[in-house]
Design a protein around this motif. Structure first.
Motif, PDB file in Angstrom:
ATOM      1  N   THR A 139      -3.323  22.421  -7.289  1.00 50.48           N
ATOM      2  CA  THR A 139      -4.113  22.038  -6.127  1.00 50.48           C
ATOM      3  C   THR A 139      -4.249  20.521  -6.099  1.00 50.48           C
ATOM      4  N   PRO A 140      -3.912  19.894  -4.978  1.00 47.67           N
ATOM      5  CA  PRO A 140      -4.049  18.447  -4.878  1.00 47.67           C
ATOM      6  C   PRO A 140      -5.518  18.023  -5.002  1.00 47.67           C
ATOM      7  N   THR A 141      -5.723  16.823  -5.504  1.00 45.69           N
ATOM      8  CA  THR A 141      -7.048  16.227  -5.557  1.00 45.69           C
ATOM      9  C   THR A 141      -7.301  15.527  -4.232  1.00 45.69           C
ATOM     10  N   THR A 142      -8.421  15.838  -3.610  1.00 50.02           N
ATOM     11  CA  THR A 142      -8.754  15.171  -2.355  1.00 50.02           C
ATOM     12  C   THR A 142      -9.982  14.302  -2.566  1.00 50.02           C
ATOM     13  N   LEU A 169       0.861  -1.176   0.000  1.00 46.31           N
ATOM     14  CA  LEU A 169       0.000   0.000   0.000  1.00 46.31           C
ATOM     15  C   LEU A 169       0.901   1.230   0.000  1.00 46.31           C
ATOM     16  N   VAL A 170       0.646   2.132  -0.955  1.00 43.85           N
ATOM     17  CA  VAL A 170       1.517   3.275  -1.186  1.00 43.85           C
ATOM     18  C   VAL A 170       0.700   4.562  -1.098  1.00 43.85           C
ATOM     19  N   VAL A 171       1.196   5.557  -0.356  1.00 45.59           N
ATOM     20  CA  VAL A 171       0.534   6.856  -0.273  1.00 45.59           C
ATOM     21  C   VAL A 171       0.998   7.721  -1.432  1.00 45.59           C
ATOM     22  N   SER A 172       0.042   8.242  -2.190  1.00 44.67           N
ATOM     23  CA  SER A 172       0.302   9.148  -3.308  1.00 44.67           C
ATOM     24  C   SER A 172       0.352  10.577  -2.771  1.00 44.67           C
ATOM     25  N   SER A 173       1.500  11.229  -2.857  1.00 43.39           N
ATOM     26  CA  SER A 173       1.688  12.532  -2.218  1.00 43.39           C
ATOM     27  C   SER A 173       1.097  13.710  -2.982  1.00 43.39           C
ATOM     28  N   GLN A 174       1.077  13.611  -4.302  1.00 44.12           N
ATOM     29  CA  GLN A 174       0.664  14.722  -5.166  1.00 44.12           C
ATOM     30  C   GLN A 174       1.544  15.962  -4.949  1.00 44.12           C
ATOM     31  N   PHE A 175       2.804  15.771  -4.588  1.00 43.36           N
ATOM     32  CA  PHE A 175       3.714  16.900  -4.388  1.00 43.36           C
ATOM     33  C   PHE A 175       3.843  17.776  -5.636  1.00 43.36           C
ATOM     34  N   ASP A 176       3.472  17.224  -6.780  1.00 39.28           N
ATOM     35  CA  ASP A 176       3.538  17.994  -8.020  1.00 39.28           C
ATOM     36  C   ASP A 176       2.286  18.846  -8.226  1.00 39.28           C
ATOM     37  N   LYS A 177       1.360  18.803  -7.296  1.00 37.82           N
ATOM     38  CA  LYS A 177       0.121  19.574  -7.392  1.00 37.82           C
ATOM     39  C   LYS A 177      -0.012  20.470  -6.161  1.00 37.82           C
ATOM     40  N   GLY A 178       0.720  21.554  -6.163  1.00 37.91           N
ATOM     41  CA  GLY A 178       0.641  22.498  -5.059  1.00 37.91           C
ATOM     42  C   GLY A 178       1.603  22.223  -3.930  1.00 37.91           C
ATOM     43  N   GLY A 179       2.523  21.334  -4.146  1.00 35.80           N
ATOM     44  CA  GLY A 179       3.512  21.005  -3.128  1.00 35.80           C
ATOM     45  C   GLY A 179       4.891  21.480  -3.547  1.00 35.80           C
ATOM     46  N   PRO A 180       5.922  20.850  -3.011  1.00 40.71           N
ATOM     47  CA  PRO A 180       7.287  21.295  -3.284  1.00 40.71           C
ATOM     48  C   PRO A 180       7.771  21.018  -4.711  1.00 40.71           C
ATOM     49  N   MET A 181       6.990  20.266  -5.510  1.00 38.87           N
ATOM     50  CA  MET A 181       7.463  19.913  -6.850  1.00 38.87           C
ATOM     51  C   MET A 181       6.597  20.488  -7.966  1.00 38.87           C
TER      52      MET A 181
END
Length: 99
Positions: free
Chosen positions: A86-89, A70-82
């Protein structure tokens, strides 16, 4: 003490799980999960499997249950450091079998 990796590297390594002499790692910037066999003294690791898939969404951590990762998808490329945006929630946890 010096460690050696055989068959790959752990560049962009983030979440790790160790069970006995097997190590799993997620590598966020490359959307990759790797599995490593460790030597008895833990100084050498040989990559035995890897999966790369953009649906992992810059994975940051993982947990193993039975034969599933099980892997957590960070979405750092959507409003994060990368990247901007805006991240999808809600955030996703991706299940990967056989790694």
């Amino acid at each position: 003490m010096r460690s050696t990796l055989d068959g790959g590297d752990l560049t962009h390594g983030d979440g790790l799980e160790l069970a006995g002499s097997t190590l799993w790692a997620v590598q966020n910037a490359t959307d990759t999960i790797t599995r490593w066999a460790l030597s008895d003294d833990y100084t050498t690791a040989t990559r035995t499997r890897h999966v790369t898939d953009e649906s992992l969404g810059l994975p940051t951590t993982l947990v193993r249950r039975d034969n599933c990762t099980l892997v957590v998808s960070s979405q750092f490329d959507k409003g994060g450091p990368m990247g901007p945006g805006t991240p999808t929630t809600p955030f996703k946890v991706v299940a990967v079998d056989g790694i």
